[in-house]
Design an enzyme around this catalytic site. Structure first.
Site, PDB file in Angstrom:
ATOM      1  CG  ASN A   1       3.299  41.735  26.547  1.00 53.90           C
ATOM      2  OD1 ASN A   1       3.733  42.215  25.494  1.00 53.90           O
ATOM      3  ND2 ASN A   1       3.557  42.259  27.731  1.00 53.90           N
TER       4      ASN A   1
ATOM      5  NE  ARG B   1       3.001  46.188  25.853  1.00 56.14           N
ATOM      6  CZ  ARG B   1       4.316  46.250  25.931  1.00 56.14           C
ATOM      7  NH1 ARG B   1       5.041  45.152  25.854  1.00 56.14           N
ATOM      8  NH2 ARG B   1       4.907  47.408  26.058  1.00 56.14           N
TER       9      ARG B   1
ATOM     10  CG  HIS C   1       6.475  52.072  29.321  1.00 50.01           C
ATOM     11  ND1 HIS C   1       7.689  52.699  29.459  1.00 50.01           N
ATOM     12  CD2 HIS C   1       6.751  50.825  28.876  1.00 50.01           C
ATOM     13  CE1 HIS C   1       8.655  51.866  29.126  1.00 50.01           C
ATOM     14  NE2 HIS C   1       8.115  50.712  28.753  1.00 50.01           N
TER      15      HIS C   1
ATOM     16  CG  LEU D   1      12.682  54.148  36.338  1.00 45.17           C
ATOM     17  CD1 LEU D   1      13.505  54.598  37.530  1.00 45.17           C
ATOM     18  CD2 LEU D   1      12.881  55.092  35.147  1.00 45.17           C
ATOM     19  N   GLY D   2      12.421  50.102  33.482  1.00 48.52           N
ATOM     20  CA  GLY D   2      12.737  48.702  33.228  1.00 48.52           C
ATOM     21  C   GLY D   2      13.754  48.666  32.110  1.00 48.52           C
ATOM     22  CG  ASN D   3      15.651  46.027  28.590  1.00 47.64           C
ATOM     23  OD1 ASN D   3      16.748  46.516  28.883  1.00 47.64           O
ATOM     24  ND2 ASN D   3      15.452  45.313  27.506  1.00 47.64           N
TER      25      ASN D   3
ATOM     26  NE  ARG E   1      13.888  50.726  23.618  1.00 46.51           N
ATOM     27  CZ  ARG E   1      12.653  50.537  24.060  1.00 46.51           C
ATOM     28  NH1 ARG E   1      11.711  51.434  23.795  1.00 46.51           N
ATOM     29  NH2 ARG E   1      12.332  49.475  24.770  1.00 46.51           N
TER      30      ARG E   1
ATOM     31  CD  GLU F   1       8.211  46.373  39.821  1.00 45.10           C
ATOM     32  OE1 GLU F   1       8.561  45.183  39.960  1.00 45.10           O
ATOM     33  OE2 GLU F   1       7.402  46.751  38.957  1.00 45.10           O
TER      34      GLU F   1
ATOM     35  CD  GLU G   1       3.840  46.798  31.105  1.00 44.08           C
ATOM     36  OE1 GLU G   1       4.950  46.282  31.294  1.00 44.08           O
ATOM     37  OE2 GLU G   1       3.576  47.516  30.140  1.00 44.08           O
TER      38      GLU G   1
END
Ligand code: AMP
Length: 589
Positions: free
Chosen positions: A7, A63, A152, A181-183, A213, A305, A360
């Site tokens: 990744n 990825r 995603h 909901l992450g970075n 962002r 999470e 992922e």
């Protein structure tokens, strides 16, 4: 099967070597600060390969963030696919160049291993037209590839599956809003198993507030900044790297820091949190409306999470929809790889809310494994010999001496198919409590353990009950008396009924999409007694030649004569492992 997942991000390379069937990771690492000093993607891939040296890598899964309009599902990488990934660079300028560099470096380093590209955009590829179309001149949109793709996808698809199984209902009956909901952050409407709406658009910039962002912003604001003399590079930097939680809070992009400072009274941090949660709530409501119903809201990613307070802000006051948050459950919810789902709503809540741990890398590995199985299934069927093993035995040097005399050595009669193995002139008699079987042939060379292999019919004759065992696994197996010309030996264990199996080389295994230790189904058809053998063990070694071994009972049950040829064809794949079918194509006369 072991798959190396790569990744590659703009400045990092995450790598995990894992078994997609069990999810077990054999190795995991993260190379950071790519682009600094002389560290490049090529050197990062070389570093990872050095660390996994000696481990078997059967495929590499990459990825890739953007697959554009053409790459809509995971695919085996060849030069044309590499070029297509390159063509998507303008659509994901932060991500695709890194993904491509990872692919190129890994293909060069591991040229004989299949490489599979797995796309973040793939899950959204069949979004309805009304969802992926921007309301601009279609001709302009078409010429510049302006449409919503969504990202995603790997995470949304993975957590939707886990949520459905946690709810005990089939995914194809559910309407879900999944919130990654992450970075990076995005929402997805997963309707009956398909993505029908998602918040990221042509690029990963649209939609929710993210770490750095902006998410949604009026295009008119961009025009205003252009009018005020901002150029492309400055706009790009502001919208992608200096906005979102970081831009609003002035306290960096980590929600933990922002939550701490908000609790201390920092107003910019408070605003960042409320803008973030407000935006997410808007999307939940909008997607419930666009799907015409809602069964569950699924939260994942670092924030979904872990952040109890952000989940609470997002899920509060949805009672009018039928979602009743249970604050205690929310406060105590912990999701881990071993227990990846936690319910956040009250038992009487009509709509469920769940926190789900995303994975992922595992999802990417599973998609890659599916591509390989599909490829193997489509490959032309290979003829496979079926060998029927009559009762026989393997002896230690010590037992051989007791049966045939101190100075005797096994006499080679003829070679058998597996290299180095041979049938001997020597024969013995087996004596059980009920009866005896004379003339049982010894196979050479001598081994470290005694092993006597008989069929179920032989067991009845002898009056013994031998376990079904893989060769070499004789611990706790049945006792038997062996009689030779020079003596008798009473073995306390060593008698087995051999587990049916297929010998193959690593190349064969790759071709059929199976691995050592897999169990497959084999269908025998084309004769008068068709049947499907289950529990057929795959045994892989560079020393093996392709051959299926069954005993005389099994051969008789399917009316197979020794030396029959079979042809491998593929059945529908169940679970993690492929299923083989063997179809007999001719019987020797
Ligand atoms: P991801 O991109 O999925 O790894 O998510 C990273 C983000 O999750 C971090 O930047 C944090 O903002 C957030 N995060 C992780 N753990 C927590 C936590 N315990 N509380 C609040 N936010 C968290």
């Amino acid at each position: 099967m072991t798959i190396l997942v790569l990744n590659a991000g703009s400045s990092t390379l995450k790598a995990r070597l894992l078994d997609p069937g069990t999810g077990k990771a054999l190795f995991e690492t993260k190379v950071e600060r790519i682009g600094e000093g002389d560290r490049t993607h090529v050197s990062a891939v070389a570093h990872v390969l050095e660390e996994v040296k000696g481990q078997s890598i059967e495929a590499v899964a990459h990825r890739v963030v953007h697959g554009g309009a053409d790459l809509t599902s995971a695919i085996l990488v060849d030069d044309a696919v590499e070029r297509a990934v390159e063509a998507c660079v303008p659509l994901a300028p932060l991500h695709n160049p890194a993904n491509l560099a990872g692919i190129r470096a890994a293909r060069k380093a591991l040229p004989s291993v299949p490489h599979v590209a797995v796309f973040d955009t793939a899950f959204h590829a069949r979004m309805p037209r009304r969802a992926h179309t921007y309301a601009i001149d279609p001709e302009v949109a078409g010429r510049h590839g302006i449409r919503r793709f969504g990202f995603h996808g790997t995470s949304h698809a993975y957590v939707a599956e886990l949520a459905a199984s946690s709810l005990g209902r089939p995914l194809k009956e559910l309407r879900l809003v999944t919130l990654h909901l992450g970075n990076g952050a995005s929402a997805c409407a997963v309707e009956l198993g398909h993505s029908t709406e998602t918040s990221m658009g042509m690029t990963p910039l649209e939609g929710l507030v993210m770490g750095t962002r902006s998410g949604d912003i009026d295009a008119g604001a961009i025009l205003a900044l252009l009018g005020a003399g901002w150029d492309h590079a400055r706009l790009e930097k502001m919208l992608n790297r200096e906005s979102g939680l970081a831009g609003l809070s002035g306290a960096g992009n980590d929600l933990r820091d922002i939550e701490r400072r908000a609790a201390e009274g920092d107003d910019r941090c408070r605003l960042a949190i409320t803008v973030f949660s407000h935006r997410v709530r808007k999307y939940v409501g909008a997607y419930a409306a666009s799907m015409g119903g809602l069964d569950a809201v699924v939260l994942t990613g670092g924030i979904g999470e872990n952040s109890v307070t952000m989940r609470q802000r997002i899920l509060q006051r949805f009672e009018f929809l039928g979602l009743v948050l249970d604050e205690d459950r929310n406060a105590s919810a912990k999701v881990t790889h071993d227990a990846p789902t936690a319910r956040l709503t009250a038992d009487h809540s009509r709509i469920a809310a769940l926190a789900v741990k995303t994975d992922e890398e595992l999802s990417i590995a599973r998609q890659a494994a599916q591509v390989l199985r599909d490829r193997a299934r489509e490959a032309p069927a290979q003829p496979i010999p079926i060998a029927v093993s009559a009762r026989h035995l393997h002896l230690t040097a010590e037992t051989f001496a007791e049966l045939f005399g101190k100075d005797a050595t096994p006499t080679r009669r003829k070679d058998i198919s597996q290299p180095g193995q041979y049938a001997c002139e020597e024969q013995v008699n087996l004596i059980g409590p009920r009866g005896r079987i004379d003339g049982v042939r010894l196979l050479g060379p001598l081994r470290p353990r005694n092993q006597v292999e008989v069929s179920r019919t032989d067991e009845f004759k002898l009056g013994v009950d031998a376990p079904i065992r893989d060769s070499g696994k004789t611990d706790g197996s049945a006792p038997i008396v062996i009689e030779g010309p020079k003596g008798k030996v009473s073995l306390t264990e060593g008698l087995i009924c051999a587990k049916r199996h297929i010998h193959m080389s690593p190349d064969d295994a790759k071709r059929y999409g199976v691995a050592d230790g897999d169990e497959v189904e084999v269908e025998v058809s084309g004769g008068p007694r068709s049947l499907v053998f289950g529990d057929v063990l795959i045994r892989v070694s560079p020393k093996f030649v392709l051959e299926m071994h069954i005993d005389t009972d099994e051969a008789n049950a399917a009316e197979i004569n020794p030396g029959a040829q079979g042809e491998l064809v593929y059945a529908d794949v169940e679970g993690a492992h492929g299923a083989l079918r063997v179809r007999r194509v001719h019987k020797p006369s």
